[in-house]
Scaffold this motif. Structure first.
Motif, PDB file in Angstrom:
ATOM      1  N   GLU A   1       0.827  -1.210   0.000  1.00  0.00           N
ATOM      2  CA  GLU A   1       0.000   0.000   0.000  1.00  0.00           C
ATOM      3  C   GLU A   1       0.858   1.256   0.000  1.00  0.00           C
ATOM      4  OE1 GLU A   1      -3.230   0.318  -0.416  1.00  0.00           O
ATOM      5  OE2 GLU A   1      -3.472  -1.853  -0.548  1.00  0.00           O
TER       6      GLU A   1
ATOM      7  N   VAL B   1       2.089   1.744  -3.590  1.00  0.00           N
ATOM      8  CA  VAL B   1       0.993   2.217  -4.441  1.00  0.00           C
ATOM      9  C   VAL B   1       0.728   3.694  -4.179  1.00  0.00           C
ATOM     10  CG1 VAL B   1      -1.494   1.994  -4.854  1.00  0.00           C
ATOM     11  CG2 VAL B   1      -0.073  -0.049  -4.718  1.00  0.00           C
ATOM     12  N   ASN B   2       0.722   4.085  -2.906  1.00  0.00           N
ATOM     13  CA  ASN B   2       0.498   5.489  -2.553  1.00  0.00           C
ATOM     14  C   ASN B   2       1.593   6.379  -3.133  1.00  0.00           C
ATOM     15  OD1 ASN B   2      -0.742   7.707  -1.199  1.00  0.00           O
ATOM     16  ND2 ASN B   2       0.849   7.547   0.354  1.00  0.00           N
TER      17      ASN B   2
ATOM     18  N   LYS C   1       1.035   6.810  -6.844  1.00  0.00           N
ATOM     19  CA  LYS C   1      -0.109   7.685  -7.130  1.00  0.00           C
ATOM     20  C   LYS C   1       0.248   9.152  -6.902  1.00  0.00           C
ATOM     21  CE  LYS C   1      -3.961   4.543  -6.368  1.00  0.00           C
ATOM     22  NZ  LYS C   1      -5.164   4.275  -5.576  1.00  0.00           N
TER      23      LYS C   1
ATOM     24  N   LYS D   1       2.230  10.264  -9.863  1.00  0.00           N
ATOM     25  CA  LYS D   1       1.344  10.421 -11.023  1.00  0.00           C
ATOM     26  C   LYS D   1       0.577  11.741 -10.943  1.00  0.00           C
ATOM     27  CE  LYS D   1      -2.637   8.229 -13.163  1.00  0.00           C
ATOM     28  NZ  LYS D   1      -3.623   7.174 -13.008  1.00  0.00           N
ATOM     29  N   ARG D   2       0.076  12.071  -9.743  1.00  0.00           N
ATOM     30  CA  ARG D   2      -0.652  13.328  -9.569  1.00  0.00           C
ATOM     31  C   ARG D   2       0.251  14.536  -9.791  1.00  0.00           C
ATOM     32  NH1 ARG D   2      -2.429  11.111  -4.587  1.00  0.00           N
ATOM     33  NH2 ARG D   2      -4.117   9.680  -5.045  1.00  0.00           N
TER      34      ARG D   2
ATOM     35  N   TYR E   1       0.781  15.026 -13.589  1.00  0.00           N
ATOM     36  CA  TYR E   1      -0.404  15.075 -14.441  1.00  0.00           C
ATOM     37  C   TYR E   1      -0.376  16.293 -15.364  1.00  0.00           C
ATOM     38  CZ  TYR E   1      -5.224  15.155 -15.961  1.00  0.00           C
ATOM     39  OH  TYR E   1      -6.352  15.163 -16.732  1.00  0.00           O
TER      40      TYR E   1
END
Length: 161
Positions: free
Chosen positions: A131, A134-135, A138, A141-142, A145
């Motif tokens: 987890e 994954v965090n 993410k 990715k943000r 963007y």
């Protein structure tokens, strides 16, 4: 300014400074914050000092309505430490009957995913590492963007490992 100060000093009578200053106040003790209180309560009983036990007893004395919450929190922590999922249903019943809004809400959340909670108490394995990864991905990715191509995003992911 210095000239005026020097002139005024001449008009004031000379006083001898006291040899030792009298103690006017006691040093402040650190206040008990909510975070520190929770830490004291949930700390393992073998690690608690006499001062910790005295603080908890004083807290219970000043706020008698906390007795139930403190005992439920200690029981839940003990249940988790000793990995005893068979005690979970009894604890949930006691917590539900306590009528403490925060604890009742917590039990409702536990009941929603009871199988996962029982597995979490039973097994020593955890998906916390997965987890966390994954965090992290993410968040990257943000941050990226709309800023660059997929190739740059891929390179940033690979370089952050």
């Amino acid at each position: 300014m210095l000239v005026v100060n020097a002139q005024v000093q001449g008009f004031r009578p000379r006083q001898k400074p006291p040899q030792s200053l009298p103690c006017v106040f006691e040093p402040k003790k650190s206040l008990l914050t909510v975070r520190r209180a929770v830490w004291l309560i949930l700390r393992h009983s073998t690690a608690q000092t006499e001062a910790d036990l005295h603080t908890i007893a004083l807290l219970k004395k000043l706020h008698p309505d906390l007795n139930t919450a403190i005992s439920l929190a200690k029981d839940f922590a003990d249940l988790l430490r000793r990995k005893q999922p068979e005690r979970l249903s009894e604890w949930l019943q006691n917590a539900q009957q306590s009528n403490i809004r925060a604890i009742v809400g917590f039990t409702a959340q536990l009941k929603d995913d009871l199988d996962a909670v029982i597995n979490g108490v039973t097994y020593q394995w955890s998906n916390g590492q997965v987890e966390g990864q994954v965090n992290r991905l993410k968040v990257l990715k943000r941050q990226m963007y709309g800023r660059a191509s997929h190739e740059l995003l891929k390179k940033r992911f690979l370089c952050s490992i």
